[in-house]
Write a protein that holds these residues in place. Sequence first.
Motif, PDB file in Angstrom:
ATOM      1  N   PHE A  52       0.846  -1.184   0.000  1.00  0.00           N
ATOM      2  CA  PHE A  52       0.000   0.000   0.000  1.00  0.00           C
ATOM      3  C   PHE A  52       0.886   1.240   0.000  1.00  0.00           C
ATOM      4  N   ASP A  53       0.576   2.171  -0.861  1.00  0.00           N
ATOM      5  CA  ASP A  53       1.342   3.415  -0.972  1.00  0.00           C
ATOM      6  C   ASP A  53       0.923   4.345   0.166  1.00  0.00           C
ATOM      7  N   GLY A  54       1.533   4.151   1.327  1.00  0.00           N
ATOM      8  CA  GLY A  54       1.063   4.810   2.544  1.00  0.00           C
ATOM      9  C   GLY A  54       1.339   6.289   2.632  1.00  0.00           C
ATOM     10  N   SER A  55       2.164   6.841   1.756  1.00  0.00           N
ATOM     11  CA  SER A  55       2.388   8.289   1.762  1.00  0.00           C
ATOM     12  C   SER A  55       1.732   8.949   0.559  1.00  0.00           C
ATOM     13  N   ALA A  56       0.890   8.186  -0.150  1.00  0.00           N
ATOM     14  CA  ALA A  56       0.289   8.670  -1.397  1.00  0.00           C
ATOM     15  C   ALA A  56       1.369   9.246  -2.308  1.00  0.00           C
ATOM     16  N   SER A  57       2.510   8.523  -2.348  1.00  0.00           N
ATOM     17  CA  SER A  57       3.666   8.940  -3.157  1.00  0.00           C
ATOM     18  C   SER A  57       4.000  10.414  -2.949  1.00  0.00           C
ATOM     19  N   TRP A  58       4.411  10.677  -1.705  1.00  0.00           N
ATOM     20  CA  TRP A  58       4.752  12.039  -1.310  1.00  0.00           C
ATOM     21  C   TRP A  58       3.592  12.995  -1.560  1.00  0.00           C
ATOM     22  N   TRP A  59       2.403  12.501  -1.203  1.00  0.00           N
ATOM     23  CA  TRP A  59       1.206  13.344  -1.110  1.00  0.00           C
ATOM     24  C   TRP A  59       0.613  13.735  -2.458  1.00  0.00           C
ATOM     25  N   THR A  60       1.030  13.061  -3.536  1.00  0.00           N
ATOM     26  CA  THR A  60       0.567  13.464  -4.864  1.00  0.00           C
ATOM     27  C   THR A  60      -0.678  12.720  -5.332  1.00  0.00           C
ATOM     28  N   GLN A  61      -0.901  11.513  -4.803  1.00  0.00           N
ATOM     29  CA  GLN A  61      -1.954  10.677  -5.371  1.00  0.00           C
ATOM     30  C   GLN A  61      -3.349  11.186  -5.006  1.00  0.00           C
ATOM     31  N   THR A  62      -4.183  11.305  -6.003  1.00  0.00           N
ATOM     32  CA  THR A  62      -5.555  11.747  -5.835  1.00  0.00           C
ATOM     33  C   THR A  62      -6.519  10.611  -6.107  1.00  0.00           C
ATOM     34  N   LEU A  63      -6.288   9.903  -7.191  1.00  0.00           N
ATOM     35  CA  LEU A  63      -7.212   8.867  -7.653  1.00  0.00           C
ATOM     36  C   LEU A  63      -6.532   7.515  -7.777  1.00  0.00           C
ATOM     37  N   GLY A  64      -5.374   7.346  -7.163  1.00  0.00           N
ATOM     38  CA  GLY A  64      -4.629   6.106  -7.279  1.00  0.00           C
ATOM     39  C   GLY A  64      -3.745   6.112  -8.510  1.00  0.00           C
ATOM     40  N   HIS A  65      -2.863   5.132  -8.554  1.00  0.00           N
ATOM     41  CA  HIS A  65      -1.903   5.032  -9.657  1.00  0.00           C
ATOM     42  C   HIS A  65      -2.553   4.463 -10.913  1.00  0.00           C
ATOM     43  N   SER A  66      -1.947   4.764 -12.039  1.00  0.00           N
ATOM     44  CA  SER A  66      -2.326   4.277 -13.376  1.00  0.00           C
ATOM     45  C   SER A  66      -3.815   4.452 -13.637  1.00  0.00           C
ATOM     46  N   ASN A  67      -4.307   5.640 -13.333  1.00  0.00           N
ATOM     47  CA  ASN A  67      -5.709   5.938 -13.605  1.00  0.00           C
ATOM     48  C   ASN A  67      -5.887   6.187 -15.106  1.00  0.00           C
ATOM     49  N   ALA A  68      -6.743   5.393 -15.734  1.00  0.00           N
ATOM     50  CA  ALA A  68      -6.876   5.445 -17.191  1.00  0.00           C
ATOM     51  C   ALA A  68      -7.406   6.789 -17.668  1.00  0.00           C
ATOM     52  N   SER A  69      -8.318   7.384 -16.914  1.00  0.00           N
ATOM     53  CA  SER A  69      -8.881   8.675 -17.333  1.00  0.00           C
ATOM     54  C   SER A  69      -7.819   9.762 -17.360  1.00  0.00           C
TER      55      SER A  69
END
Length: 809
Positions: free
Chosen positions: A332-349
């Motif tokens: 689990f990406d517990g730091s939201a990749s240095w606070w950047t993740q909004t909708l999770g990784h590899s979001n197709a949209s």
Amino acid sequence: MSLLFKNLRIHQVFGANTDVGKTIFTTALVRASASIQDAVFYLKPVSTGPMQDADDEHIKQFAGKHRGKVQASCLFRYSDPVSPHLAARLDAQRKGQEVSVPSDQSFVNSVAKHVQSCASRLSSYAHMYVETAGGIHSPTLSGTTQVDSYRPLFLPTILIGDSKLGGISSTISSYESLLLRGYIVDCIMLFRDEYYRNWEYLIPYFAEKGIHVATVDPPPPRLDDVRHNWASTENYYDTIVPSSRDGSIFDTVTHLDTCHTRRLDDLHSMPRRTLESIWWPFVQHGLVKEEKDVAVIDSASGDFFSIYKGHSMQPESIPSSPSTDSMLELQFDGSASWWTQTLGHSNASLALAAAKAAGRYGHVMFPRATHLPALHLAERLVHHGPGKGWATRAYFSDDGSTAMEVAIKMALRAYSVRNGGRLDSAMRKNLGILGLKGSYHGDTIGAMDACEEGVYTCEWHDAKGYWFDPPSIGIRNGEVHITLPSAVAAETTSGSEDIQAQSLSWAYNVAERLKTPLADVYRTFIRRTLQRLRESGQPPLAALIIEPLVMGAGGMIFVDPLFQRVIIDVAREDSTADRPNHSAEWSGLPVIFDEVFVGLYRLGMESCGPLLGVNPDISVNAKILTGGVVPLAVTLASDSIFQAFLSENKTEALLHGHSYTAHAVGCEVANETLRIVESIKQSDDWNVARQAWDASCTSEDPAAIWSLWEPEFVHRLSTQPSVKEVMSLGTVLVIKFEDGRGYTSDAAERLLLPIKDCIPRGADGAQNQPFGIHFRTLGNVAYFMTSLNTSLETVRRIQDRLSEALGPS
């Protein structure tokens, strides 16, 4: 849940369309593999239509003389010969309303568990083929298209091209759809149709991209007589998969094996190569000396990294012995990749939005120009987003630190213009910043200078200003406490540094707390301190900068919002300059909100202004803005700040910028991110979480206090003996451990070390894939944060891991 085994080479078979020969090609690959390997596995996750037409039955029937080595399976079988999503619904309707269609998560979990089961039975090297249904965008059981539904598995792919009319277009389009989602496409296969001859175009087209293309003659027409048809089909397979083991199919099997080996070799060598060539940020390389300490991220999907673990295994287990465990594990990406993740990784949209802008614009010059992605984003942020009601301009830059440099330039110029008659050139160069101890605004030199000296500063750092030690909020032993600095506590009647709050919602009710004696204490203390600074001859303070509510990199300090509101009010008391002509103009000091970390719903609210009851004159947003896909930041400013730069003299303009200002790709991704966030605000998970914290909390309240982390868990965690205090807002959970060494402490890392490991299979529920937790610490402080769309189920599983690691209260 990406899967990769040393001794089980797996490929997923997608089709560029329906009826392109997926099963024919897969059968040929199975036959070729069976003639070489001791075991071959075939999986058809979803089958629709009569049993006699099922693809797994075709595999069993035409596996050839080595069929004893072939194990063919199907997980979800439906009798209706229609699209899987419709077949699943029709089947559920026949069985009753209580039967639901499998979700994407349960579907992918089922596939993963089957693959792992096959791997567990290995005694030597083997091959596996997973055949999808229809074209790449054909729906799966839930209605999600296959290319998105299967993505968490991240299996290397074989694309079966379309050899019929229009097949060139559909093959290339399918390939690009796979690439947009990050798939590894190892091979393209198609029939050598002599009429349309698509292969003549596609072979050189894909050769330029380094993609292996294999072709075979098309199968003979289907015969009505069952026995004759079987003989004809068997003869066809004997022709394209000869006993001599030569030809296109065998070349392809060899190529796929090579791709598998190359991927393993790359992953295994990456730690060594990284230690030899990369300089990490915020890492003391003297403490990272072994390859096993390097996290190799093979891919990422949703809230999870897929981490390669082969380099951390014992060396003797790597060379030749069969491995039944995946070489990858979920974290689990517990730091939201240095606070950047909004909708999770590899979001197709978001990937499609980036591709759309890259295809239309690439990057275009922005001064005296405009384009729709930037204009739409500016209008959204200024008129409907965090700038609503106070901002009139949006200035684009590349990251939070640069955007803060812009904000500081804006504020200092505005102050200088307003106070021009009182400032000589020496004073202008020494204007200071008013802020809070523990502030952090980025790593560029100017942003550093807006903070007091600390662990992040460098040789050129020249702190300019004054920083108050702020009161903070935390939950201890299930109770909400406000901790006062000793200097402030001395001003109170009791003299205590600890104040127990009525509740969390009360602590954040700034409007009510402004009427309390503590507000008067704050106000008097701040006024007296600023007066003393003025009398001491310190250079003028020209702007107030705050990180509203939470100071992130400074230690995840939850600042008492009442103190921040009062310091804003005091900073705006204009005792030295002429009063502004219009009430909308700033007075006293211009106020900057650094919302790089907290803004855009990280804390459950779009902006902290409504909670504090005041708007800034300048604010900065980044991080969440583009969903973690590309860097982009925006500095919003009021009209009175903009007017300070407005003249007919070029040198009085804001002479700041970078080559990628208003990068079209970033702006388009930001627009798509904000569009999706609007729907998340109304989601069931958010509504459930709000209700858990406050039954009256709704999505319409811009200052609502709530969290995706469960209140019972947060309060229970605060009673642990090793825990000093806990706090949570929105997506953020912060645990402060009992260790006074601060940033140099290893308490958080040491106490939570067990959660990094993946739970043994089967111990975390039959329907869930196990995962470890990747997290970051700030000395004795550990923080965890989710994406905005992380499921409550995932949050609960993380809570369970944390509870287990810290032991019973």
